[in-house]
Design a protein around this motif. Structure first.
Motif, PDB file in Angstrom:
ATOM      1  N   LEU A 248       0.819  -1.219   0.000  1.00 26.52           N
ATOM      2  CA  LEU A 248       0.000   0.000   0.000  1.00 26.52           C
ATOM      3  C   LEU A 248       0.851   1.266   0.000  1.00 26.52           C
ATOM      4  N   THR A 249       0.363   2.281  -0.740  1.00 23.46           N
ATOM      5  CA  THR A 249       0.977   3.612  -0.689  1.00 23.46           C
ATOM      6  C   THR A 249       0.115   4.598   0.106  1.00 23.46           C
ATOM      7  N   GLU A 250      -1.204   4.340   0.181  1.00 19.50           N
ATOM      8  CA  GLU A 250      -2.102   5.193   0.959  1.00 19.50           C
ATOM      9  C   GLU A 250      -2.980   4.311   1.841  1.00 19.50           C
ATOM     10  N   LEU A 251      -3.102   4.698   3.112  1.00 21.33           N
ATOM     11  CA  LEU A 251      -3.880   3.922   4.068  1.00 21.33           C
ATOM     12  C   LEU A 251      -4.787   4.839   4.873  1.00 21.33           C
ATOM     13  N   GLY A 252      -6.062   4.484   4.938  1.00 24.20           N
ATOM     14  CA  GLY A 252      -6.990   5.117   5.864  1.00 24.20           C
ATOM     15  C   GLY A 252      -7.376   4.088   6.899  1.00 24.20           C
ATOM     16  N   THR A 253      -6.962   4.289   8.129  1.00 27.45           N
ATOM     17  CA  THR A 253      -7.205   3.297   9.172  1.00 27.45           C
ATOM     18  C   THR A 253      -8.651   3.355   9.640  1.00 27.45           C
ATOM     19  N   GLY A 254      -9.036   2.366  10.421  1.00 34.06           N
ATOM     20  CA  GLY A 254     -10.329   2.404  11.074  1.00 34.06           C
ATOM     21  C   GLY A 254     -10.195   3.019  12.458  1.00 34.06           C
ATOM     22  N   SER A 255     -10.939   2.463  13.406  1.00 37.06           N
ATOM     23  CA  SER A 255     -10.931   2.976  14.768  1.00 37.06           C
ATOM     24  C   SER A 255      -9.760   2.403  15.556  1.00 37.06           C
ATOM     25  N   PHE A 256      -9.236   3.191  16.495  1.00 36.12           N
ATOM     26  CA  PHE A 256      -8.128   2.744  17.341  1.00 36.12           C
ATOM     27  C   PHE A 256      -8.628   2.113  18.637  1.00 36.12           C
ATOM     28  N   THR A 257      -9.844   1.610  18.609  1.00 41.62           N
ATOM     29  CA  THR A 257     -10.395   0.872  19.743  1.00 41.62           C
ATOM     30  C   THR A 257     -10.868  -0.486  19.225  1.00 41.62           C
ATOM     31  N   PRO A 258     -11.021  -1.502  20.081  1.00 38.76           N
ATOM     32  CA  PRO A 258     -10.744  -1.519  21.524  1.00 38.76           C
ATOM     33  C   PRO A 258      -9.247  -1.708  21.798  1.00 38.76           C
ATOM     34  N   GLU A 259      -8.921  -1.877  23.072  1.00 38.86           N
ATOM     35  CA  GLU A 259      -7.528  -1.994  23.461  1.00 38.86           C
ATOM     36  C   GLU A 259      -6.911  -3.273  22.921  1.00 38.86           C
ATOM     37  N   LEU A 260      -5.593  -3.190  22.693  1.00 36.95           N
ATOM     38  CA  LEU A 260      -4.833  -4.332  22.190  1.00 36.95           C
ATOM     39  C   LEU A 260      -4.081  -5.019  23.324  1.00 36.95           C
ATOM     40  N   THR A 261      -3.896  -6.314  23.165  1.00 36.42           N
ATOM     41  CA  THR A 261      -2.978  -7.011  24.073  1.00 36.42           C
ATOM     42  C   THR A 261      -1.550  -6.700  23.650  1.00 36.42           C
ATOM     43  N   THR A 262      -0.600  -7.043  24.476  1.00 35.38           N
ATOM     44  CA  THR A 262       0.807  -6.804  24.141  1.00 35.38           C
ATOM     45  C   THR A 262       1.182  -7.522  22.848  1.00 35.38           C
ATOM     46  N   ARG A 263       0.697  -8.742  22.691  1.00 39.29           N
ATOM     47  CA  ARG A 263       1.009  -9.499  21.481  1.00 39.29           C
ATOM     48  C   ARG A 263       0.388  -8.834  20.253  1.00 39.29           C
ATOM     49  N   GLN A 264      -0.866  -8.382  20.354  1.00 41.86           N
ATOM     50  CA  GLN A 264      -1.520  -7.727  19.227  1.00 41.86           C
ATOM     51  C   GLN A 264      -0.818  -6.432  18.847  1.00 41.86           C
ATOM     52  N   TYR A 265      -0.368  -5.706  19.853  1.00 38.90           N
ATOM     53  CA  TYR A 265       0.360  -4.464  19.584  1.00 38.90           C
ATOM     54  C   TYR A 265       1.625  -4.760  18.793  1.00 38.90           C
ATOM     55  N   ALA A 266       2.361  -5.764  19.214  1.00 42.89           N
ATOM     56  CA  ALA A 266       3.607  -6.120  18.533  1.00 42.89           C
ATOM     57  C   ALA A 266       3.340  -6.567  17.097  1.00 42.89           C
ATOM     58  N   GLU A 267       2.275  -7.313  16.903  1.00 41.10           N
ATOM     59  CA  GLU A 267       1.938  -7.775  15.554  1.00 41.10           C
ATOM     60  C   GLU A 267       1.554  -6.604  14.653  1.00 41.10           C
ATOM     61  N   LEU A 268       0.804  -5.629  15.206  1.00 40.57           N
ATOM     62  CA  LEU A 268       0.409  -4.459  14.424  1.00 40.57           C
ATOM     63  C   LEU A 268       1.634  -3.625  14.069  1.00 40.57           C
ATOM     64  N   GLU A 269       2.518  -3.434  15.016  1.00 48.72           N
ATOM     65  CA  GLU A 269       3.747  -2.679  14.761  1.00 48.72           C
ATOM     66  C   GLU A 269       4.574  -3.358  13.680  1.00 48.72           C
ATOM     67  N   SER A 270       4.650  -4.689  13.743  1.00 52.68           N
ATOM     68  CA  SER A 270       5.392  -5.439  12.735  1.00 52.68           C
ATOM     69  C   SER A 270       4.746  -5.287  11.354  1.00 52.68           C
ATOM     70  N   ALA A 271       3.410  -5.296  11.309  1.00 56.69           N
ATOM     71  CA  ALA A 271       2.708  -5.146  10.035  1.00 56.69           C
ATOM     72  C   ALA A 271       2.973  -3.774   9.423  1.00 56.69           C
ATOM     73  N   PHE A 272       2.936  -2.733  10.242  1.00 55.33           N
ATOM     74  CA  PHE A 272       3.270  -1.397   9.743  1.00 55.33           C
ATOM     75  C   PHE A 272       4.709  -1.355   9.247  1.00 55.33           C
ATOM     76  N   ASN A 273       5.584  -2.037   9.934  1.00 59.56           N
ATOM     77  CA  ASN A 273       7.008  -2.020   9.567  1.00 59.56           C
ATOM     78  C   ASN A 273       7.237  -2.622   8.181  1.00 59.56           C
ATOM     79  N   GLN A 274       6.326  -3.470   7.728  1.00 59.99           N
ATOM     80  CA  GLN A 274       6.467  -4.081   6.405  1.00 59.99           C
ATOM     81  C   GLN A 274       5.932  -3.192   5.277  1.00 59.99           C
ATOM     82  N   CYS A 275       5.245  -2.105   5.644  1.00 54.96           N
ATOM     83  CA  CYS A 275       4.665  -1.195   4.638  1.00 54.96           C
ATOM     84  C   CYS A 275       5.698  -0.152   4.232  1.00 54.96           C
ATOM     85  N   LYS A 276       6.621  -0.551   3.407  1.00 58.96           N
ATOM     86  CA  LYS A 276       7.756   0.303   3.057  1.00 58.96           C
ATOM     87  C   LYS A 276       7.387   1.446   2.108  1.00 58.96           C
ATOM     88  N   ASN A 277       6.253   1.338   1.420  1.00 60.24           N
ATOM     89  CA  ASN A 277       5.899   2.324   0.388  1.00 60.24           C
ATOM     90  C   ASN A 277       4.834   3.319   0.828  1.00 60.24           C
TER      91      ASN A 277
END
Length: 585
Positions: A248-277
């Motif tokens: 993806l080059t353009e992203l519109g996210t959804g809602s930042f709720t509900p709360e994430l677990t520590t594992r979910q947070y790490a997975e989301l951060e990793s997914a963003f890290n793969q979006c190089k473009n």
């Protein structure tokens, strides 16, 4: 599928005025991308006019009533892409009757006969029904691109028809529409072998969508570059989508709720890290300081950050902007305050566009927001700034003078002081010198919105100095007819003039007789214009469409809302009873 080559050759032979090779002309004209440039070269001579007709594949129509679909089809035989605008801009503020017009269906009926090879349709402020969307989906087998911006009249059933029948669709862009959001099941209508989508934007839909269908669709479409989802998509769902579409080059996210677990947070951060473009980020509903750091991996490449739905405070914005050194466009809410805008000036040296929207424009007792200090701070650090839309509750002449001195290359300067008639709050003087400084200093200015306490002096400055101005928006300003006269007499490139709640009357209206045919449109509402003045304008300028919108219980002699525009199609035939068409009377 295209036009008949023999028909084209016969047409050109019958109209040729000089032996100039068609292939050379069409090759040259194909290099022109601007519709303004193409329109200009078509006026050179008959050969150029004909060659331009047969080589143009895209047409832009800034007012759907300025021309008829039949005239367009006669003029341009091989159009594959159409951009069509409908209602006046003030429809965004509920100043245009709901049933005013701008129905796209008559256009589609003509296009189905004349342009069965149509591939792209971009509509803005048009009335679009589900029947029209189904007609579009069924009658154009090669259709690829649909963009609906600020349109109304359709539902998710219409989107389901597009998803079902448009086998080659590459873009579905639904923005800020008045849509009947029945259900999210329309995403399930894309066939399981459908893979061509490159742009998908449904950010302004309100209901839950079928996430499993969305995930399968995103997984299949390997060329997807733009994905903007609505608030029903959680961060957990977003992570799964990013894993499917790291390109993806353009992203519109959804809602930042509900709360994430520590594992979910790490997975989301990793997914963003793969979006190089990724270069554009929007959405971020209900984003908080707790989860903003998850965005940091993509921030270094961002050029556009849209936070206009995100209630950030100054410290949260500052933390985010420190990660965004390449930012060129930024939209924020005024909840960031002046401190937040100071962070913009400190961290965004490449910024070219800034929009600051009010979080609550109707709350007059609001204590937070932005002032002239934040605006000035931005311009000290962002010297490339040339587009600004700034809502605030106070401003000074001196601040505006400093702003344009720091950034003299403004092409778009839209300042909205939200309290009508507000003077310079320090000196209690009108804001005339502020806008005088804008038009004197910013010689490239194309669009200007003025506000605050303004006398005719502001408009004298505009007429004297704003020689490249194309669009002017005025509200609650001016002293007499002289103000509007100065603008009409002094701005040679003026194309759109929008006026509301001003003391301009018939003398001002009729002073534009020499001007209106070179403009796209004039809007006047809650001014001192009368029906007699409008009738006189219509008689004097028969090639203009002069329309008056009447309100229930209003004085019969007054013209409540006046819309004047040039047209080669004559008066429209679909005006509702509340719209009086004075042309041709």
């Amino acid at each position: 599928m295209g036009p008949n080559p023999k028909m084209k050759r016969e047409f050109l032979d019958s109209t040729r005025s000089s032996p100039f090779p068609d292939e050379v002309l069409e090759r040259v004209l194909s290099l022109l991308k601007s519709h303004k440039d193409r329109s200009a070269v078509s006026l050179v001579c008959k050969d150029w006019y004909n060659a331009e007709s047969w080589s143009r594949t895209h047409v832009f129509i800034g007012n759907c009533y300025s021309v008829s679909p039949e005239i367009v089809a006669r003029r341009f035989p091989i159009i594959k892409s159409v951009t069509l605008k409908g209602k006046p801009r003030f429809s965004d503020f509920n100043l245009v009757p709901e049933n005013w017009g701008a129905d796209v269906h008559p256009w589609l009926v003509v296009f189905a006969t004349k342009y069965p090879f149509l591939e792209e349709l971009r509509l803005k402020r048009m009335a679009v029904s589900d029947e029209s969307l189904e007609f579009l989906a069924v009658n154009f087998p090669n259709f690829k691109v649909l963009s609906l911006l600020s349109c109304d009249g359709f539902s998710t059933d219409g989107l389901a028809a597009i998803a079902t029948h448009c086998k080659s669709l590459t873009q579905l862009d639904i923005q800020e529409n008045g849509i009947d959001d029945k259900s999210g099941g329309w995403l399930s209508c894309f066939p399981e072998n459908f893979t061509s989508l490159e742009v998908l934007n449904f950010a302004n839909l309100n209901t839950d969508v079928n996430f499993d269908a969305l995930e399968r669709l995103v997984s299949r479409c390997k060329s997807l570059k733009v994905l903007k989802v609505n608030k029903s998509i959680s961060l957990e769902h977003l992570q799964r989508l990013l894993v499917c579409a790291p390109q993806l080059t353009e992203l519109g996210t959804g809602s930042f709720t509900p709360e994430l677990t520590t594992r979910q947070y790490a997975e989301l951060e990793s997914a963003f890290n793969q979006c190089k473009n990724l270069n554009t980020l929007s959405g971020l509903w209900e984003a908080t300081a707790l989860y903003l750091p998850v965005l940091y991996p993509v921030c270094s490449n961002l050029t556009f950050l849209n936070l206009s739905y995100t209630f950030l405070q100054s410290l949260e914005l500052a933390s985010l902007l420190r990660q965004c050194p390449r930012l060129r466009r930024l939209w924020v809410l005024d909840t960031v305050g002046d401190k937040g805008l100071e962070a913009v000036g400190s961290n965004c040296p490449l910024l070219e566009e800034l929009r600051v929207f009010p979080a609550d424009p109707f709350d007059e007792e609001i204590i937070h927001g932005v002032t002239e200090a934040g605006f000035v701070a931005v311009t000290y650090g962002c010297r490339r700034l040339h587009y600004v839309l700034y809502f605030c509750r106070q401003m000074t002449n001196a601040a505006v003078a400093t702003i344009v001195q720091n950034c003299p290359d403004f092409t778009h300067f839209r300042l909205c002081i939200m309290n009508p008639g507000q003077p310079d709050y320090l000196t209690n003087e009108p804001m005339d010198e502020a806008f005088g400084a804008v038009v004197r200093t910013c010689t490239k200015l194309q669009r200007l919105s003025v506000s605050g306490l303004l006398t005719d002096l502001t408009f004298e400055y505009i007429g004297q100095y704003a020689k490249n101005l194309e669009t002017l928006s005025v509200a609650f300003a001016g002293s007499s007819d002289r103000g509007m006269q100065c603008v009409l007499e002094g701005c040679p490139k003026l194309r759109k003039l929008e006026i509301r709640d001003c003391p301009f009357g018939n003398v001002a209206l009729l002073s534009g007789l020499e001007k209106y045919e070179s403009m796209r449109s004039l809007w006047m509402s809650a001014c001192n214009v009368t029906m007699n003045g409008c009738l006189l304008l219509a008689r004097e300028m028969p090639r203009l469409n002069v329309e008056v919108m009447k309100e229930d219980g209003s004085d019969d002699s007054q013209a409540d809302k006046v819309y004047v525009y040039r047209s080669v199609a004559g008066p429209r035939r679909d005006a509702p009873p509340c719209v009086l068409t004075l042309s041709g009377l």
